[in-house]
Structure formats: structure tokens, C-alpha cells
Design a protein around this motif. Structure first.
Motif, PDB file in Angstrom:
ATOM      1  N   GLU A   1       1.384  67.905  24.193  1.00 33.11           N
ATOM      2  CA  GLU A   1      -0.113  67.694  23.620  1.00 33.11           C
ATOM      3  C   GLU A   1      -0.179  66.280  23.781  1.00 33.11           C
ATOM      4  O   GLU A   1      -1.332  65.843  24.098  1.00 33.11           O
ATOM      5  N   SER A   2       0.974  65.381  23.529  1.00 32.65           N
ATOM      6  CA  SER A   2       0.840  63.829  23.544  1.00 32.65           C
ATOM      7  C   SER A   2       0.463  63.660  24.938  1.00 32.65           C
ATOM      8  O   SER A   2      -0.080  62.536  25.240  1.00 32.65           O
ATOM      9  N   ALA A   3       1.231  64.210  25.793  1.00 29.89           N
ATOM     10  CA  ALA A   3       1.279  64.204  27.375  1.00 29.89           C
ATOM     11  C   ALA A   3      -0.181  64.458  27.733  1.00 29.89           C
ATOM     12  O   ALA A   3      -0.985  63.878  28.666  1.00 29.89           O
ATOM     13  N   VAL A   4      -0.695  65.511  27.108  1.00 24.68           N
ATOM     14  CA  VAL A   4      -2.067  66.227  27.641  1.00 24.68           C
ATOM     15  C   VAL A   4      -3.046  65.100  27.299  1.00 24.68           C
ATOM     16  O   VAL A   4      -4.157  64.962  27.892  1.00 24.68           O
ATOM     17  N   ALA A   5      -3.080  64.592  25.867  1.00 23.14           N
ATOM     18  CA  ALA A   5      -3.941  63.600  25.692  1.00 23.14           C
ATOM     19  C   ALA A   5      -3.895  62.307  26.809  1.00 23.14           C
ATOM     20  O   ALA A   5      -5.303  61.861  26.799  1.00 23.14           O
ATOM     21  N   ILE A   6      -3.057  61.812  27.212  1.00 23.43           N
ATOM     22  CA  ILE A   6      -2.988  60.960  28.327  1.00 23.43           C
ATOM     23  C   ILE A   6      -3.742  61.368  29.365  1.00 23.43           C
ATOM     24  O   ILE A   6      -4.376  60.695  30.047  1.00 23.43           O
ATOM     25  N   ILE A   7      -3.052  62.419  30.063  1.00 18.46           N
ATOM     26  CA  ILE A   7      -3.547  63.095  31.278  1.00 18.46           C
ATOM     27  C   ILE A   7      -4.980  63.185  31.341  1.00 18.46           C
ATOM     28  O   ILE A   7      -5.859  62.918  32.438  1.00 18.46           O
ATOM     29  N   GLN A   8      -5.477  63.919  30.277  1.00 21.82           N
ATOM     30  CA  GLN A   8      -6.863  64.105  30.257  1.00 21.82           C
ATOM     31  C   GLN A   8      -7.870  63.203  30.332  1.00 21.82           C
ATOM     32  O   GLN A   8      -8.812  62.963  30.822  1.00 21.82           O
ATOM     33  N   SER A   9      -7.673  62.110  29.446  1.00 23.47           N
ATOM     34  CA  SER A   9      -8.109  60.862  29.375  1.00 23.47           C
ATOM     35  C   SER A   9      -8.339  60.144  30.659  1.00 23.47           C
ATOM     36  O   SER A   9      -8.993  59.689  31.316  1.00 23.47           O
ATOM     37  N   TYR A  10      -7.106  60.237  31.487  1.00 24.89           N
ATOM     38  CA  TYR A  10      -6.979  59.726  32.808  1.00 24.89           C
ATOM     39  C   TYR A  10      -7.573  60.434  33.814  1.00 24.89           C
ATOM     40  O   TYR A  10      -8.323  59.785  34.667  1.00 24.89           O
ATOM     41  N   VAL A  11      -7.844  61.809  33.589  1.00 24.21           N
ATOM     42  CA  VAL A  11      -8.484  62.366  34.646  1.00 24.21           C
ATOM     43  C   VAL A  11      -9.849  62.373  34.384  1.00 24.21           C
ATOM     44  O   VAL A  11     -10.708  62.114  35.441  1.00 24.21           O
ATOM     45  N   PHE A  12     -10.363  62.186  33.253  1.00 23.52           N
ATOM     46  CA  PHE A  12     -11.794  61.938  33.030  1.00 23.52           C
ATOM     47  C   PHE A  12     -12.154  60.497  33.568  1.00 23.52           C
ATOM     48  O   PHE A  12     -13.155  60.337  34.505  1.00 23.52           O
ATOM     49  N   MET A  13     -11.302  59.472  33.780  1.00 17.26           N
ATOM     50  CA  MET A  13     -11.675  58.221  34.251  1.00 17.26           C
ATOM     51  C   MET A  13     -11.731  58.293  35.770  1.00 17.26           C
ATOM     52  O   MET A  13     -12.384  57.563  36.317  1.00 17.26           O
ATOM     53  N   ILE A  14     -10.608  58.873  36.082  1.00 22.27           N
ATOM     54  CA  ILE A  14     -10.707  58.862  37.519  1.00 22.27           C
ATOM     55  C   ILE A  14     -11.727  59.747  38.465  1.00 22.27           C
ATOM     56  O   ILE A  14     -12.087  59.317  39.366  1.00 22.27           O
ATOM     57  N   LEU A  15     -12.043  60.912  37.639  1.00 25.47           N
ATOM     58  CA  LEU A  15     -13.199  61.697  38.281  1.00 25.47           C
ATOM     59  C   LEU A  15     -14.294  60.693  38.280  1.00 25.47           C
ATOM     60  O   LEU A  15     -15.099  60.833  39.105  1.00 25.47           O
ATOM     61  N   SER A  16     -14.661  60.143  37.111  1.00 25.86           N
ATOM     62  CA  SER A  16     -15.694  59.376  36.920  1.00 25.86           C
ATOM     63  C   SER A  16     -15.714  58.142  37.918  1.00 25.86           C
ATOM     64  O   SER A  16     -16.778  57.770  38.690  1.00 25.86           O
ATOM     65  N   THR A  17     -14.777  57.674  38.268  1.00 31.76           N
ATOM     66  CA  THR A  17     -14.661  56.424  39.503  1.00 31.76           C
ATOM     67  C   THR A  17     -14.620  57.123  40.611  1.00 31.76           C
ATOM     68  O   THR A  17     -15.473  56.559  41.471  1.00 31.76           O
ATOM     69  N   LEU A  18     -14.406  58.258  40.957  1.00 36.46           N
ATOM     70  CA  LEU A  18     -14.418  58.935  42.247  1.00 36.46           C
ATOM     71  C   LEU A  18     -16.302  59.260  42.441  1.00 36.46           C
ATOM     72  O   LEU A  18     -16.789  59.292  43.363  1.00 36.46           O
ATOM     73  N   TYR A  19     -16.741  59.736  41.133  1.00 37.49           N
ATOM     74  CA  TYR A  19     -18.170  60.015  41.342  1.00 37.49           C
ATOM     75  C   TYR A  19     -18.996  58.597  41.461  1.00 37.49           C
ATOM     76  O   TYR A  19     -20.078  58.847  42.512  1.00 37.49           O
ATOM     77  N   TYR A  20     -18.450  57.638  41.075  1.00 39.39           N
ATOM     78  CA  TYR A  20     -19.276  56.429  41.124  1.00 39.39           C
ATOM     79  C   TYR A  20     -18.833  55.838  42.740  1.00 39.39           C
ATOM     80  O   TYR A  20     -19.823  55.193  43.340  1.00 39.39           O
ATOM     81  N   SER A  21     -17.891  55.937  43.230  1.00 38.69           N
ATOM     82  CA  SER A  21     -17.536  55.460  44.566  1.00 38.69           C
ATOM     83  C   SER A  21     -18.384  56.469  45.594  1.00 38.69           C
ATOM     84  O   SER A  21     -18.728  55.916  46.819  1.00 38.69           O
ATOM     85  N   GLU A  22     -18.651  57.740  45.082  1.00 39.66           N
ATOM     86  CA  GLU A  22     -19.649  58.375  46.265  1.00 39.66           C
ATOM     87  C   GLU A  22     -20.968  57.959  46.431  1.00 39.66           C
ATOM     88  O   GLU A  22     -21.442  58.157  47.420  1.00 39.66           O
ATOM     89  N   VAL A  23     -21.449  57.606  45.316  1.00 38.30           N
ATOM     90  CA  VAL A  23     -23.046  57.084  45.239  1.00 38.30           C
ATOM     91  C   VAL A  23     -22.983  55.475  45.830  1.00 38.30           C
ATOM     92  O   VAL A  23     -24.181  55.281  45.878  1.00 38.30           O
ATOM     93  N   ASN A  24     -22.053  54.806  45.932  1.00 32.96           N
ATOM     94  CA  ASN A  24     -21.879  53.421  45.984  1.00 32.96           C
ATOM     95  C   ASN A  24     -21.800  53.121  47.449  1.00 32.96           C
ATOM     96  O   ASN A  24     -20.899  53.434  47.886  1.00 32.96           O
TER      97      ASN A  24
END
Length: 224
Positions: free
Chosen positions: A201-224
Motif C-alpha cells: 500500500e505504501s508503494a500504491v500510494a506513490i504509484i497512484q499519485s504519480y499516475v494521476f500526475m503523469i496522466l494530467s501531464t499527458l492531457y495537458y500536452s494533448e491540448v497544447n
């Protein structure tokens, strides 16, 4: 002076406290303040992690000048990570396992990306609805699929984070409830499983926050 060499060992004192060796400390006081500054280890780890994440986000965004974008997304990553991590401690409310918390972050972020893309880069957004080399007969279906996928991005971001946090905590709760019913000889085995789940669960806490950030970055790069 009893002899010539006594000048190298003067007897200086204040209130009977010898001050002979203070002369060796006076030179240290003349050093600049930055000489004494040593960054704490936690700060060094935090800065190294932030530099790597900033660099990775800049690679995903391309060579465009996106001032402040990486800082906002990195702050989002740290905020989600600390909320996920605090939820692993007993008697602390896990806010990231509720849709109210995740939708509050994902919905304004997704809405700002969509508004920015359609206002500033309208032609790019229209072109993004139809991937390259798509057969003409499939173009209406691809437009529908891309439109639906863009509309549900905020929901998928929030549900992904919420579901992963709920699943791990629910499994740990179910296993811990077995401690009062099983034989005492299996308690150590159950405790070992709980420790392994806590590490997972400690690893999931890091991975899920990282996934949220990376997907937000990808969504941003698609519209820019």
C-alpha cells in the motif's frame, strides 16, 4: 616572564576561566555563514526527486515553454502522495479514497485543459478527434469514441485513484478482522501478511499519485 618561550603561553582568564584556547576559535568566526550550511538529508532527497519529476514532465510536454505548469502538477503529486500516505496510519481519515476529494482535483483540471484547448487551439482539437490514417468510413465512429473518451477523463482520473485506495484498505481491514477468530498459531503468519500489504500500500500510494500526475501531464500536452 620567566623565560623567552612564556610569550607563547600567556595566562588569560575571566572569572578564573582559562581563555588561552579561544584564539583558535576566533578564526572560525570569520568564515562566511554559507560554510556552515549543510542541507538536511530529507531536503536533498526531496530536491532530487522533484528535479527528476520536473525533467520527466518537461519531456512529456515537449520543448514548448510551459512556465509554471510543471510546478502546479508536481504540487498536485505531492498533495495526493501525502494524503495517500497519511491514510495508512491508524485512526486517520483517508481522504483520497473518496470521490469528493478526487473529483475536486480532477474535474477543474480537466475542465481547464478542455477550455484552453478549444479556445486557443481549436483546429488542433478538431484534428485530434480523428487519428491519422483513419479510413473515411470509420471517421464518424472515431469522432464519437474520442469525444466520449475526452468527456470521461475527469471521471476515470478520480475513480482510478479512489478504487485503488479503497481496495487496499478494504483488504487490510478484512484480514485484520480475522485476528479475533483464527487460531493463535496463525497470528504470526497473519501479521506477516499484514506487513507485506502495508508495504504494498505504501508503494500504491506513490504509484497512484504519480499516475494521476503523469496522466494530467499527458492531457495537458494533448491540448497544447
Amino acid at each position: 616572564m620567566m623565560n623567552l618561550f612564556s610569550i607563547f603561553d600567556p595566562i588569560s582568564s575571566i572569572f578564573n576561566l582559562p581563555l588561552n584556547w579561544i584564539s583558535s576559535i576566533i578564526g572560525l568566526l570569520m568564515l562566511p555563514q554559507i560554510y556552515w550550511y549543510i542541507m538536511p538529508r530529507m531536503n536533498m532527497i526531496f530536491l532530487s526527486v522533484s528535479k527528476k519529476i520536473h525533467y520527466e514532465m518537461k519531456v512529456l510536454m515537449g520543448n514548448k515553454k510551459n512556465y509554471g505548469s510543471t510546478l502546479i502538477l508536481f504540487s498536485l503529486f505531492m498533495f495526493i502522495f501525502f494524503n495517500n500516505l497519511l491514510g495508512l496510519f491508524p485512526y486517520i481519515f483517508t481522504s483520497s479514497s473518496h470521490l469528493t476529494f478526487t473529483l475536486t482535483m480532477a474535474l477543474p483540471l480537466w475542465l481547464s485543459f478542455i477550455m484552453f484547448g478549444w479556445i486557443k487551439n481549436t483546429n488542433h482539437m478538431f484534428a485530434h478527434l480523428v487519428p491519422q490514417n483513419t479510413p473515411p468510413i470509420l471517421m464518424p465512429f472515431m469522432v464519437m469514441i474520442e469525444t466520449i473518451s475526452n468527456m470521461i477523463r475527469a471521471l476515470t482520473l478520480s475513480v482510478r485513484l479512489t478504487a485503488n485506495m479503497i481496495a487496499g484498505h478494504l483488504l487490510m481491514t478484512l484480514l485484520s478482522s480475522l485476528g479475533m477468530t483464527i487460531n493463535s498459531s496463525y497470528i504470526m503468519f497473519l501479521l506477516f501478511i499484514q506487513i507485506m500489504l502495508l508495504i504494498l500500500e505504501s508503494a500504491v500510494a506513490i504509484i497512484q499519485s504519480y499516475v494521476f500526475m503523469i496522466l494530467s501531464t499527458l492531457y495537458y500536452s494533448e491540448v497544447n
